[in-house]
Design a protein around this motif. Structure first.
Motif, PDB file in Angstrom:
ATOM      1  N   MET A   1     -22.272  14.924  41.998  1.00  0.00           N
ATOM      2  CA  MET A   1     -21.679  14.013  41.030  1.00  0.00           C
ATOM      3  C   MET A   1     -20.632  14.710  40.159  1.00  0.00           C
ATOM      4  SD  MET A   1     -23.443  11.781  37.957  1.00  0.00           S
ATOM      5  CE  MET A   1     -23.053  12.828  36.556  1.00  0.00           C
ATOM      6  N   GLU A   2     -20.934  15.917  39.719  1.00  0.00           N
ATOM      7  CA  GLU A   2     -20.068  16.593  38.754  1.00  0.00           C
ATOM      8  C   GLU A   2     -18.691  16.915  39.330  1.00  0.00           C
ATOM      9  OE1 GLU A   2     -20.428  17.059  35.499  1.00  0.00           O
ATOM     10  OE2 GLU A   2     -22.246  15.853  35.708  1.00  0.00           O
ATOM     11  N   THR A   3     -18.647  17.339  40.614  1.00  0.00           N
ATOM     12  CA  THR A   3     -17.336  17.675  41.188  1.00  0.00           C
ATOM     13  C   THR A   3     -16.450  16.441  41.284  1.00  0.00           C
ATOM     14  OG1 THR A   3     -18.227  17.416  43.438  1.00  0.00           O
ATOM     15  CG2 THR A   3     -18.216  19.642  42.491  1.00  0.00           C
ATOM     16  N   ILE A   4     -17.033  15.300  41.626  1.00  0.00           N
ATOM     17  CA  ILE A   4     -16.253  14.060  41.717  1.00  0.00           C
ATOM     18  C   ILE A   4     -15.840  13.591  40.325  1.00  0.00           C
ATOM     19  CG2 ILE A   4     -16.302  11.646  42.464  1.00  0.00           C
ATOM     20  CD1 ILE A   4     -18.296  12.526  44.649  1.00  0.00           C
ATOM     21  N   LYS A   5     -16.736  13.693  39.384  1.00  0.00           N
ATOM     22  CA  LYS A   5     -16.406  13.347  37.994  1.00  0.00           C
ATOM     23  C   LYS A   5     -15.266  14.221  37.484  1.00  0.00           C
ATOM     24  CE  LYS A   5     -18.416  13.091  33.352  1.00  0.00           C
ATOM     25  NZ  LYS A   5     -19.670  13.225  32.550  1.00  0.00           N
ATOM     26  N   ASN A   6     -15.314  15.507  37.790  1.00  0.00           N
ATOM     27  CA  ASN A   6     -14.251  16.419  37.344  1.00  0.00           C
ATOM     28  C   ASN A   6     -12.909  16.047  37.964  1.00  0.00           C
ATOM     29  OD1 ASN A   6     -16.068  17.867  35.802  1.00  0.00           O
ATOM     30  ND2 ASN A   6     -16.392  19.444  37.350  1.00  0.00           N
ATOM     31  N   LEU A   7     -12.920  15.616  39.219  1.00  0.00           N
ATOM     32  CA  LEU A   7     -11.690  15.191  39.878  1.00  0.00           C
ATOM     33  C   LEU A   7     -11.112  13.964  39.178  1.00  0.00           C
ATOM     34  CD1 LEU A   7      -9.540  15.088  42.051  1.00  0.00           C
ATOM     35  CD2 LEU A   7     -11.242  14.120  43.625  1.00  0.00           C
ATOM     36  N   ILE A   8     -11.957  12.996  38.887  1.00  0.00           N
ATOM     37  CA  ILE A   8     -11.502  11.795  38.173  1.00  0.00           C
ATOM     38  C   ILE A   8     -10.910  12.169  36.814  1.00  0.00           C
ATOM     39  CG2 ILE A   8     -12.247   9.623  37.116  1.00  0.00           C
ATOM     40  CD1 ILE A   8     -14.430   9.502  39.339  1.00  0.00           C
ATOM     41  N   CYS A   9     -11.580  13.067  36.115  1.00  0.00           N
ATOM     42  CA  CYS A   9     -11.100  13.494  34.793  1.00  0.00           C
ATOM     43  C   CYS A   9      -9.747  14.200  34.886  1.00  0.00           C
ATOM     44  CB  CYS A   9     -12.134  14.396  34.125  1.00  0.00           C
ATOM     45  SG  CYS A   9     -13.636  13.531  33.598  1.00  0.00           S
ATOM     46  N   GLU A  10      -9.543  14.984  35.936  1.00  0.00           N
ATOM     47  CA  GLU A  10      -8.256  15.659  36.108  1.00  0.00           C
ATOM     48  C   GLU A  10      -7.135  14.650  36.395  1.00  0.00           C
ATOM     49  OE1 GLU A  10      -7.283  18.615  35.474  1.00  0.00           O
ATOM     50  OE2 GLU A  10      -9.259  19.446  35.044  1.00  0.00           O
ATOM     51  N   ILE A  11      -7.452  13.594  37.139  1.00  0.00           N
ATOM     52  CA  ILE A  11      -6.470  12.538  37.397  1.00  0.00           C
ATOM     53  C   ILE A  11      -6.096  11.836  36.092  1.00  0.00           C
ATOM     54  CG2 ILE A  11      -6.146  10.292  38.512  1.00  0.00           C
ATOM     55  CD1 ILE A  11      -7.957  11.392  40.802  1.00  0.00           C
ATOM     56  N   ILE A  12      -7.102  11.503  35.298  1.00  0.00           N
ATOM     57  CA  ILE A  12      -6.851  10.856  34.008  1.00  0.00           C
ATOM     58  C   ILE A  12      -6.036  11.775  33.097  1.00  0.00           C
ATOM     59  CG2 ILE A  12      -7.962   9.978  31.905  1.00  0.00           C
ATOM     60  CD1 ILE A  12     -10.290   9.043  33.722  1.00  0.00           C
ATOM     61  N   LYS A  13      -6.359  13.054  33.109  1.00  0.00           N
ATOM     62  CA  LYS A  13      -5.636  14.018  32.281  1.00  0.00           C
ATOM     63  C   LYS A  13      -4.177  14.109  32.718  1.00  0.00           C
ATOM     64  CE  LYS A  13      -7.809  17.828  31.408  1.00  0.00           C
ATOM     65  NZ  LYS A  13      -8.368  19.205  31.574  1.00  0.00           N
ATOM     66  N   TYR A  14      -3.937  14.075  34.018  1.00  0.00           N
ATOM     67  CA  TYR A  14      -2.558  14.134  34.511  1.00  0.00           C
ATOM     68  C   TYR A  14      -1.755  12.945  33.986  1.00  0.00           C
ATOM     69  CZ  TYR A  14       1.458  14.602  37.571  1.00  0.00           C
ATOM     70  OH  TYR A  14       2.740  14.748  38.040  1.00  0.00           O
ATOM     71  N   LEU A  15      -2.339  11.768  34.047  1.00  0.00           N
ATOM     72  CA  LEU A  15      -1.658  10.580  33.540  1.00  0.00           C
ATOM     73  C   LEU A  15      -1.428  10.684  32.037  1.00  0.00           C
ATOM     74  CD1 LEU A  15      -3.546   7.817  35.550  1.00  0.00           C
ATOM     75  CD2 LEU A  15      -1.175   8.557  35.880  1.00  0.00           C
ATOM     76  N   GLU A  16      -2.399  11.217  31.352  1.00  0.00           N
ATOM     77  CA  GLU A  16      -2.289  11.356  29.898  1.00  0.00           C
ATOM     78  C   GLU A  16      -1.163  12.315  29.510  1.00  0.00           C
ATOM     79  OE1 GLU A  16      -5.604  11.369  26.396  1.00  0.00           O
ATOM     80  OE2 GLU A  16      -5.906  12.778  28.053  1.00  0.00           O
ATOM     81  N   ASN A  17      -0.921  13.316  30.341  1.00  0.00           N
ATOM     82  CA  ASN A  17       0.063  14.353  30.015  1.00  0.00           C
ATOM     83  C   ASN A  17       1.469  14.033  30.520  1.00  0.00           C
ATOM     84  OD1 ASN A  17      -1.866  15.903  28.752  1.00  0.00           O
ATOM     85  ND2 ASN A  17      -2.322  17.131  30.562  1.00  0.00           N
ATOM     86  N   ASN A  18       1.639  12.890  31.178  1.00  0.00           N
ATOM     87  CA  ASN A  18       2.945  12.531  31.707  1.00  0.00           C
ATOM     88  C   ASN A  18       3.431  11.228  31.090  1.00  0.00           C
ATOM     89  OD1 ASN A  18       3.834  14.324  34.245  1.00  0.00           O
ATOM     90  ND2 ASN A  18       1.608  14.242  34.139  1.00  0.00           N
ATOM     91  N   GLN A  19       4.746  11.149  30.967  1.00  0.00           N
ATOM     92  CA  GLN A  19       5.343   9.967  30.351  1.00  0.00           C
ATOM     93  C   GLN A  19       5.116   8.765  31.249  1.00  0.00           C
ATOM     94  OE1 GLN A  19       9.429  10.475  29.326  1.00  0.00           O
ATOM     95  NE2 GLN A  19       9.595   8.494  28.296  1.00  0.00           N
ATOM     96  N   LEU A  20       4.516   7.727  30.699  1.00  0.00           N
ATOM     97  CA  LEU A  20       4.167   6.555  31.490  1.00  0.00           C
ATOM     98  C   LEU A  20       4.989   5.353  31.065  1.00  0.00           C
ATOM     99  CD1 LEU A  20       0.259   6.875  31.366  1.00  0.00           C
ATOM    100  CD2 LEU A  20       1.809   7.775  33.091  1.00  0.00           C
ATOM    101  N   ASN A  21       5.267   4.457  32.020  1.00  0.00           N
ATOM    102  CA  ASN A  21       5.896   3.196  31.652  1.00  0.00           C
ATOM    103  C   ASN A  21       4.812   2.175  31.305  1.00  0.00           C
ATOM    104  OD1 ASN A  21       4.900   1.982  34.043  1.00  0.00           O
ATOM    105  ND2 ASN A  21       6.715   2.591  35.199  1.00  0.00           N
ATOM    106  N   LYS A  22       5.217   0.952  31.046  1.00  0.00           N
ATOM    107  CA  LYS A  22       4.270  -0.059  30.572  1.00  0.00           C
ATOM    108  C   LYS A  22       3.138  -0.308  31.571  1.00  0.00           C
ATOM    109  CE  LYS A  22       4.061  -4.822  28.886  1.00  0.00           C
ATOM    110  NZ  LYS A  22       4.856  -6.069  28.601  1.00  0.00           N
ATOM    111  N   GLY A  23       3.478  -0.429  32.856  1.00  0.00           N
ATOM    112  CA  GLY A  23       2.459  -0.688  33.868  1.00  0.00           C
ATOM    113  C   GLY A  23       1.504   0.479  34.036  1.00  0.00           C
ATOM    114  N   ASP A  24       2.060   1.713  34.041  1.00  0.00           N
ATOM    115  CA  ASP A  24       1.214   2.903  34.145  1.00  0.00           C
ATOM    116  C   ASP A  24       0.217   2.963  32.998  1.00  0.00           C
ATOM    117  OD1 ASP A  24       2.921   3.540  36.234  1.00  0.00           O
ATOM    118  OD2 ASP A  24       4.116   4.927  35.035  1.00  0.00           O
ATOM    119  N   LYS A  25       0.708   2.665  31.801  1.00  0.00           N
ATOM    120  CA  LYS A  25      -0.134   2.739  30.607  1.00  0.00           C
ATOM    121  C   LYS A  25      -1.295   1.751  30.683  1.00  0.00           C
ATOM    122  CE  LYS A  25       3.403   4.416  27.403  1.00  0.00           C
ATOM    123  NZ  LYS A  25       4.295   4.066  26.264  1.00  0.00           N
TER     124      LYS A  25
END
Length: 215
Positions: A1-25
């Protein structure tokens, strides 16, 4: 469970750290609010990826430093993931999506209503792979869609636009019913993919005059 959770968190972090448009947000908000607790974890049997060679090749080509954390967590998750091939589930039976796509695709749902490692009522988040030289025909769907391209070398077109190359690290948002297609180059294509809602609705193939050029 933890490795998959960590992957999801890294994806969310990537989105958080990049400039997003309205749909991305909007999609980011869906992901940010998902509970990643043990009670929402779905005990799925892992399997050997049907397109393992293409997957390993795609991972090996990820050389954008901003994607290294996602790459590392994918590698750490490989033995825990369940991979699926879309053999027509996402399309009507006689729509002619083509053998290129049907024989050359693979996905895993990190989050999803049925096949997700974490449960969600509607949202699907996962990894999507296409083998080299695949033409993924023009299509559309009711679900809004987000991609994070993890590899380069794949061209996209949207509605009636010309083909455009999209580099690794680029974020693509397709609003509902926006027509889009892909041409994969000599290296396999790997991406993060998300449908936040209407994920049970099928894709619709959109005929184009130039389809025979790419088949």
């Amino acid at each position: 469970m933890e490795t998959i959770k960590n992957l999801i968190c890294e994806i969310i972090k990537y989105l958080e750290n990049n400039q997003l448009n309205k749909g991305d947000k909007e999609i980011f908000k869906y992901l940010k609010n998902l509970p990643l607790e043990s009670k929402n974890f779905n005990e799925l049997d892992s399997n050997n990826p049907p397109k393992k060679n293409a997957l390993l090749k795609a991972l090996d080509t990820i050389n954008n430093p901003s994607l290294f954390s996602i790459k590392e967590t994918i590698n750490l998750s490989l033995e825990s993931l369940r991979w699926n091939v879309d053999n027509g589930l996402y399309y009507d039976k006689d729509c002619d999506i083509g053998n290129d796509y049907l024989c050359g695709n693979m996905n895993t749902e990190l989050i999803g209503p049925v096949n997700g490692h974490f449960k969600s009522k509607e949202l699907k988040l996962g990894l999507f792979l296409l083998e080299p030289k695949i033409f993924y025909k023009d299509h559309k769907h009711e679900a809004p869609e987000l991609y994070i391209n993890l590899t380069s070398g794949t061209k996209w077109r949207f509605n009636n636009s010309d083909w455009r190359s999209k580099s690794a690290g680029s974020i693509i948002y397709n609003e509902p019913y926006k027509v889009h297609a892909m041409k994969v180059g000599k290296e396999p294509f790997l991406s993060v993919w998300c449908w936040p809602k209407n994920s049970s609705k099928k894709c619709i193939l959109v005929p184009k005059n130039d389809l025979l050029e790419y088949e």
